[in-house]
Design a protein around this motif. Structure first.
Motif, PDB file in Angstrom:
ATOM      1  N   VAL A 189     -12.421  56.605  35.061  1.00 47.04           N
ATOM      2  CA  VAL A 189     -12.420  56.383  33.608  1.00 47.04           C
ATOM      3  C   VAL A 189     -12.573  57.709  32.872  1.00 47.04           C
ATOM      4  N   VAL A 190     -13.496  58.541  33.342  1.00 49.43           N
ATOM      5  CA  VAL A 190     -13.738  59.836  32.699  1.00 49.43           C
ATOM      6  C   VAL A 190     -12.510  60.734  32.820  1.00 49.43           C
ATOM      7  N   ALA A 191     -11.860  60.698  33.994  1.00 44.88           N
ATOM      8  CA  ALA A 191     -10.683  61.540  34.209  1.00 44.88           C
ATOM      9  C   ALA A 191      -9.527  61.129  33.291  1.00 44.88           C
ATOM     10  N   GLU A 192      -9.444  59.833  32.985  1.00 41.43           N
ATOM     11  CA  GLU A 192      -8.341  59.320  32.175  1.00 41.43           C
ATOM     12  C   GLU A 192      -8.605  59.399  30.671  1.00 41.43           C
ATOM     13  N   THR A 193      -9.863  59.570  30.281  1.00 31.29           N
ATOM     14  CA  THR A 193     -10.173  59.560  28.859  1.00 31.29           C
ATOM     15  C   THR A 193      -9.824  60.882  28.204  1.00 31.29           C
ATOM     16  N   ASP A 194      -9.532  60.810  26.908  1.00 29.70           N
ATOM     17  CA  ASP A 194      -9.247  62.024  26.147  1.00 29.70           C
ATOM     18  C   ASP A 194     -10.511  62.610  25.521  1.00 29.70           C
ATOM     19  N   VAL A 195     -11.618  61.910  25.694  1.00 29.67           N
ATOM     20  CA  VAL A 195     -12.873  62.377  25.108  1.00 29.67           C
ATOM     21  C   VAL A 195     -13.393  63.565  25.909  1.00 29.67           C
ATOM     22  N   PRO A 196     -13.642  64.696  25.260  1.00 30.27           N
ATOM     23  CA  PRO A 196     -14.108  65.876  25.991  1.00 30.27           C
ATOM     24  C   PRO A 196     -15.555  65.731  26.473  1.00 30.27           C
ATOM     25  N   LEU A 197     -15.777  66.139  27.728  1.00 28.94           N
ATOM     26  CA  LEU A 197     -17.122  66.162  28.306  1.00 28.94           C
ATOM     27  C   LEU A 197     -17.351  67.537  28.921  1.00 28.94           C
ATOM     28  N   PRO A 198     -18.598  68.003  28.958  1.00 30.72           N
ATOM     29  CA  PRO A 198     -18.880  69.276  29.631  1.00 30.72           C
ATOM     30  C   PRO A 198     -18.420  69.220  31.087  1.00 30.72           C
ATOM     31  N   ALA A 199     -17.828  70.293  31.576  1.00 34.83           N
ATOM     32  CA  ALA A 199     -17.269  70.305  32.932  1.00 34.83           C
ATOM     33  C   ALA A 199     -18.313  69.965  33.983  1.00 34.83           C
ATOM     34  N   GLU A 200     -19.552  70.412  33.760  1.00 38.75           N
ATOM     35  CA  GLU A 200     -20.582  70.196  34.777  1.00 38.75           C
ATOM     36  C   GLU A 200     -21.032  68.739  34.848  1.00 38.75           C
ATOM     37  N   THR A 201     -20.694  67.937  33.846  1.00 34.44           N
ATOM     38  CA  THR A 201     -21.111  66.535  33.867  1.00 34.44           C
ATOM     39  C   THR A 201     -19.917  65.588  33.813  1.00 34.44           C
ATOM     40  N   SER A 202     -18.749  66.075  34.185  1.00 36.41           N
ATOM     41  CA  SER A 202     -17.542  65.271  34.021  1.00 36.41           C
ATOM     42  C   SER A 202     -17.256  64.355  35.202  1.00 36.41           C
ATOM     43  N   SER A 203     -18.072  64.407  36.255  1.00 31.72           N
ATOM     44  CA  SER A 203     -17.870  63.494  37.388  1.00 31.72           C
ATOM     45  C   SER A 203     -19.136  63.436  38.235  1.00 31.72           C
TER      46      SER A 203
END
Length: 275
Positions: free
Chosen positions: A68-82
Motif C-alpha cells: 500500500v505504501v509503495a503504491e501511494t502517492d503520499v510522501p513518507l520519509p525514506a527511513e519509515t517507508s516500509s
C-alpha cells in the motif's frame, strides 16, 4: 513519525516480549541449554507451530502495508517507508521445519520468531500511523491548495466583473451611450418607440446635451434630465451622481408620471421652456 500511540507502544514492546517468552518457557519450551540432539516435546513443537502461524500472519499484514505504501502517492520519509521483513521471514522459514530440529534449536528458533513477530507487528503499527498522518497532512495540503486556487479564481472573476462594469459605465456615460441606454430603457419599461425617443432626444439635448455631469449654476438642475434638486435622482440609485443610466431611469420615470410620454414633455418644454 512518533505518535502518542507509538510512544506508548514502545515500552509495552519489551513487556510483551518478556511475557511471551516467559509463557513459552512455562509451557515447555526450554531456553536453557539442553542435551545436544534432544528431541523436542510435542508441546514445544505445538508452540513452534503457533509461533510460526503468528509470524506468518504478521508477515502477510506487513507485506500488504508495504505494498500500500509503495503504491501511494503520499510522501513518507525514506527511513519509515516500509517494514523490514527479512529477519522474520528467515526465522519463520527455519521454524516451519521444527520437526527437523533439536529441542534446543526449536526453543531458540521459537524465541526468535516470537521476538521477530512482536517487532514486525510494532513496526507495522508505526508505519500505519505514519501513513495515516501523511495522508491527513496531504489531504490538508490539497484542501489548502484548492482553497487558494478557488480564492484566486474568485478574485480574478471579481476583478473581471469590476473591469466590465467600469467599461460599461464609461460607455453609458458618453452622450451616445446615454442615448442608446435611454432608447432601450424607454422601449423595455414604457413601450415607447422611436417616435417618442425622437422627442426625448430633442428634450434632453436641449436640457443637458446628454451630459451626465451637466449642472445649472443658476438653479441647481443636475444631470441628463436636469433634476431639480439633483438628489431627487437618489430614488433611482445611490450612484446618481456618476451613472448616466441611473439618471435616465429617474428621468424616464419622471416624464411618465408628469407628462405621460416624452413627446408630451417635449411639447411642454417648447411652450414654456421647461418641463
Amino acid at each position: 513519525m512518533a505518535t502518542a500511540h507509538t510512544r506508548m507502544r514502545r515500552p509495552f514492546l519489551g513487556v510483551a516480549i518478556g511475557a511471551v517468552l516467559a509463557a513459552s518457557a512455562a509451557g515447555g519450551v526450554v531456553f536453557a541449554p539442553a542435551a545436544l540432539g534432544a528431541v523436542p516435546s510435542e508441546q514445544a513443537l505445538q508452540q513452534a507451530a503457533d509461533a510460526t502461524h503468528s509470524g506468518e500472519i504478521a508477515l502477510v499484514n506487513a507485506q500488504a502495508l508495504n505494498h500500500v505504501v509503495a503504491e501511494t502517492d503520499v510522501p513518507l520519509p525514506a527511513e519509515t517507508s516500509s517494514v523490514d521483513l527479512a529477519d522474520l521471514k528467515k526465522s519463520v522459514r527455519v521454524l516451519a521445519h521444527a520437526d527437523e530440529l533439536s529441542a534446543e534449536e526449536v526453543a531458540d528458533r521459537t524465541a526468535d520468531v516470537i521476538l521477530g513477530t512482536v517487532i514486525v507487528q510494532s513496526r507495522t503499527a508505526d508505519l500505519q500511523d505514519d501513513l495515516t498522518a501523511a495522508k491527513e497532512a496531504e489531504a490538508a495540503r490539497v484542501k489548502a491548495e484548492q482553497e487558494r486556487i478557488a480564492a484566486e479564481e474568485a478574485a480574478k472573476k471579481a476583478e473581471e466583473q469590476k473591469r466590465r462594469a467600469a467599461e460599461a459605465l464609461a460607455a453609458v456615460n458618453t452622450p451616445e451611450g446615454a442615448k442608446q441606454t435611454a432608447r432601450q430603457m424607454a422601449a423595455e419599461r414604457y413601450g415607447w418607440g422611436e417616435g417618442e425617443f425622437s422627442c426625448l432626444a430633442q428634450l434632453w439635448t436641449k436640457e443637458s446635451g446628454w451630459n451626465y455631469q451637466a449642472y445649472n449654476n443658476d438653479g441647481g438642475a443636475t444631470g441628463i434630465p436636469q433634476a431639480l434638486p439633483g438628489d431627487k435622482m437618489a430614488t433611482a440609485g445611490a450612484d446618481w451622481r456618476t451613472n448616466a443610466a441611473t439618471q435616465i431611469a429617474w428621468g424616464l420615470g419622471y416624464i411618465d408620471r408628469a407628462y405621460g410620454s416624452p413627446c408630451a414633455a417635449w411639447g411642454h418644454s417648447q411652450a414654456v421652456n421647461w418641463y
